[in-house]
Scaffold this motif. Structure first.
Motif, mmCIF file in Angstrom:
data_model
loop_
_atom_site.group_PDB
_atom_site.id
_atom_site.type_symbol
_atom_site.label_atom_id
_atom_site.label_comp_id
_atom_site.label_asym_id
_atom_site.label_seq_id
_atom_site.Cartn_x
_atom_site.Cartn_y
_atom_site.Cartn_z
ATOM 1 N N LEU A 216 0.862 -1.186 0.000
ATOM 2 C CA LEU A 216 0.000 0.000 0.000
ATOM 3 C C LEU A 216 0.893 1.229 0.000
ATOM 4 C CD1 LEU A 216 -2.364 -1.406 2.758
ATOM 5 C CD2 LEU A 216 -2.961 -1.113 0.331
ATOM 6 N N PHE A 217 0.598 2.177 -0.885
ATOM 7 C CA PHE A 217 1.488 3.330 -1.052
ATOM 8 C C PHE A 217 0.987 4.550 -0.294
ATOM 9 C CE2 PHE A 217 2.183 0.559 -4.660
ATOM 10 C CZ PHE A 217 3.565 0.476 -4.664
ATOM 11 N N LEU A 218 1.875 5.114 0.530
ATOM 12 C CA LEU A 218 1.556 6.324 1.298
ATOM 13 C C LEU A 218 2.513 7.424 0.884
ATOM 14 C CD1 LEU A 218 0.709 3.814 3.138
ATOM 15 C CD2 LEU A 218 0.828 5.403 5.028
ATOM 16 N N ASP A 219 2.064 8.669 0.953
ATOM 17 C CA ASP A 219 3.038 9.721 0.638
ATOM 18 C C ASP A 219 4.057 9.777 1.761
ATOM 19 O OD1 ASP A 219 2.845 12.016 2.415
ATOM 20 O OD2 ASP A 219 0.830 12.313 1.617
ATOM 21 N N ALA A 225 5.423 9.080 9.346
ATOM 22 C CA ALA A 225 4.670 9.224 10.587
ATOM 23 C C ALA A 225 4.167 7.847 11.050
ATOM 24 C CB ALA A 225 3.484 10.170 10.377
ATOM 25 N N LEU A 226 3.676 7.059 10.106
ATOM 26 C CA LEU A 226 3.159 5.734 10.449
ATOM 27 C C LEU A 226 4.277 4.848 10.996
ATOM 28 C CD1 LEU A 226 1.078 3.457 10.466
ATOM 29 C CD2 LEU A 226 1.550 3.083 8.050
ATOM 30 N N MET A 305 -12.414 11.116 6.677
ATOM 31 C CA MET A 305 -13.189 10.291 7.598
ATOM 32 C C MET A 305 -12.285 9.553 8.578
ATOM 33 S SD MET A 305 -16.053 8.885 4.943
ATOM 34 C CE MET A 305 -15.058 8.170 3.674
ATOM 35 N N GLY A 306 -11.195 10.188 8.955
ATOM 36 C CA GLY A 306 -10.305 9.571 9.930
ATOM 37 C C GLY A 306 -9.376 8.525 9.364
ATOM 38 N N GLY A 307 -9.548 8.173 8.099
ATOM 39 C CA GLY A 307 -8.682 7.161 7.490
ATOM 40 C C GLY A 307 -7.379 7.780 7.014
ATOM 41 N N ILE A 308 -6.402 6.926 6.769
ATOM 42 C CA ILE A 308 -5.107 7.387 6.261
ATOM 43 C C ILE A 308 -5.120 7.223 4.739
ATOM 44 C CG2 ILE A 308 -2.635 6.866 6.230
ATOM 45 C CD1 ILE A 308 -2.981 5.846 9.137
ATOM 46 N N PRO A 309 -4.938 8.317 3.993
ATOM 47 C CA PRO A 309 -5.013 8.201 2.535
ATOM 48 C C PRO A 309 -3.853 7.389 1.984
ATOM 49 C CG PRO A 309 -4.491 10.458 3.185
ATOM 50 C CD PRO A 309 -4.695 9.688 4.450
ATOM 51 N N ALA A 310 -4.163 6.522 1.051
ATOM 52 C CA ALA A 310 -3.133 5.674 0.455
ATOM 53 C C ALA A 310 -3.596 5.318 -0.949
ATOM 54 C CB ALA A 310 -2.947 4.400 1.292
ATOM 55 N N ARG A 311 -2.733 4.627 -1.684
ATOM 56 C CA ARG A 311 -3.129 4.114 -2.999
ATOM 57 C C ARG A 311 -2.645 2.684 -3.133
ATOM 58 N NH1 ARG A 311 -4.556 8.216 -7.153
ATOM 59 N NH2 ARG A 311 -4.698 10.168 -5.997
ATOM 60 N N PRO A 376 7.354 7.550 -4.177
ATOM 61 C CA PRO A 376 8.481 8.435 -4.471
ATOM 62 C C PRO A 376 7.951 9.827 -4.763
ATOM 63 C CG PRO A 376 8.595 6.419 -5.778
ATOM 64 C CD PRO A 376 7.244 6.441 -5.120
ATOM 65 N N LEU A 377 8.671 10.837 -4.303
ATOM 66 C CA LEU A 377 8.206 12.206 -4.504
ATOM 67 C C LEU A 377 8.075 12.497 -5.985
ATOM 68 C CD1 LEU A 377 10.166 14.130 -1.759
ATOM 69 C CD2 LEU A 377 7.697 13.987 -2.027
#
Length: 395
Positions: A216-219, A225-226, A305-311, A376-377
């Motif tokens: 799962l991809f997070l910025d 932070a996670l 909605m309190g969720g962590i955005p990811a792709r 990746p940025l």
């Protein structure tokens, strides 16, 4: 069925009484002995000068460490009247999908709290953890560890039913498309056939690696932070010699949800019903990891909605709901600490010392290398961007 409704009723009567009587006592600092207090009150069905009459059999209600838990609730911004209103104003909802532990789960009608029945040993273990838990929360209220808001016991008909009130990780107002219980282990970590047949199965590590091989991809801010939060939390668990905990990861796929709505009503209107904001502070997945965001400057959270955005690897937009669960199962390790201080200095049983750290390291490694990846940025627009996509196919 009657036993369940009687239990729900007794819980609500007991909590109403204990929180009410606590509010008459003046605020003060938590003292060491507060962690060991157990208050007990008898509820005869005909009522007494302290308790109302009720339709259930006589029962006794015990509250563990009331002053300490009041402090925990305060730390999480839960006002006594909100706590009472959430838990006691409307009937509790029994969740059918109880855990593997055989515990009963109830959720408050406003989705804020989970009530879980725990075994005697687990309740005892939580009591022992309280002073250390207190210290950790004081240093770091933003955590993915379970947030314990109360520990109680209903005694009726010669049976003790112990319950713990915790934060609810999965708001019912958000449809979860997938749910995983991850430990970072691959041994027998596939959901059983019986589990797979459920409406909303909980899959495991091997299923995850098969379903979401790219992770799962997070910025990068979110990823850092996670992982930093997981690192801090694992260190705490390791210090308590706790193992066998899991990371619960529930995934809401926004793009899939939109397509589902489009099919449902022939228009591609997104669901406009916003879930009610959770009252408790730091109780959403998003807030739990934001301790690392610059003070004051939190990561954007307008519509998540309190969720962590990811792709995912396809680039679909996801919201992740996560938390560490099952931390009370390892009560057996506490015994090690009880012999004496010497036991801490020369512990003959080296296995017990290394195993929790091995577990924690493997857990973190899996989460931050396999399960979650950093996007990746994107190159800044000035440097003519050749790649159109933000999400890599492989990482």
């Amino acid at each position: 069925q009657t036993t369940s409704s009687a239990l729900k009723g007794a819980i609500q009567l007991g909590i109403t009484h204990t929180v009410g009587s606590l509010s008459t006592k003046p605020e003060r600092d938590v003292l060491m002995q507060d962690f060991y207090v157990v208050e007990s009150i008898f509820f005869p069905s005909e009522g007494s000068n302290l308790t109302p009459a009720h339709h259930y059999n006589d029962f006794r209600f015990k509250t563990y460490a009331p002053v300490a838990f009041r402090y925990f609730r305060e730390l999480f911004g839960i006002r006594p009247d909100d706590y009472l209103y959430s838990l006691c104003n409307e009937p509790l909802i029994e969740l059918s999908n109880s855990g593997a532990s055989g515990s009963l789960f109830y959720v408050s009608s406003d989705d804020e709290f989970i009530i879980k029945t725990v075994q005697h040993k687990e309740a005892e273990f939580l009591q022992k953890l309280l002073p250390g838990y207190y210290m950790n929360l004081n240093q770091n209220p933003r955590t993915l560890l379970p947030k314990f808001y109360g520990l109680y016991c209903v005694q009726a008909g010669g049976k003790n039913i112990r319950i713990v009130v915790m934060n609810n990780l999965l708001p019912r107002s958000v449809k979860m498309h997938l749910k995983y219980d991850l430990k970072g282990s691959t041994y027998k970590r596939r959901a059983s056939q019986k589990e797979r047949e459920k409406v909303f199965p909980t899959y495991k590590d091997l299923d995850f690696m098969q379903d979401i091989p790219d992770g799962l991809f997070l910025d990068s801010d979110m990823y850092n932070a996670l992982c930093k939060t997981l690192q801090r939390d694992c260190l705490v668990l390791q210090s308590f010699k706790i193992m066998d905990y899991s990371l619960l990861v529930a995934i809401h796929n926004m793009d899939l949800a939109q397509r589902e709505h489009a099919l449902a009503d022939g228009t591609s209107q997104a669901d406009t019903r916003r879930p009610a904001a959770q009252k408790a502070l730091y109780s959403t997945a998003m807030e739990s990891i934001q301790g690392e965001a610059r003070r004051g400057g939190t990561i954007e959270t307008d519509d998540q909605m309190g969720g962590i955005p990811a792709r995912n690897a396809k680039g679909e937009r996801l919201l992740l709901y996560i938390g560490i669960i099952d931390v009370l199962q390892s009560y057996r390790f506490v015994k090690k600490l009880e012999h004496s201080w010497k036991a801490l200095v020369h512990d003959g049983d080296t296995v017990s010392v290394h195993r929790p750290s091995f577990y924690a390291e493997r857990f973190q490694r899996f989460m931050c290398n396999t399960a979650f990846k950093k996007i990746p940025l994107k190159p800044s627009p000035s440097k003519k961007s050749r790649s159109g996509t933000a999400v890599p196919r492989r990482s």
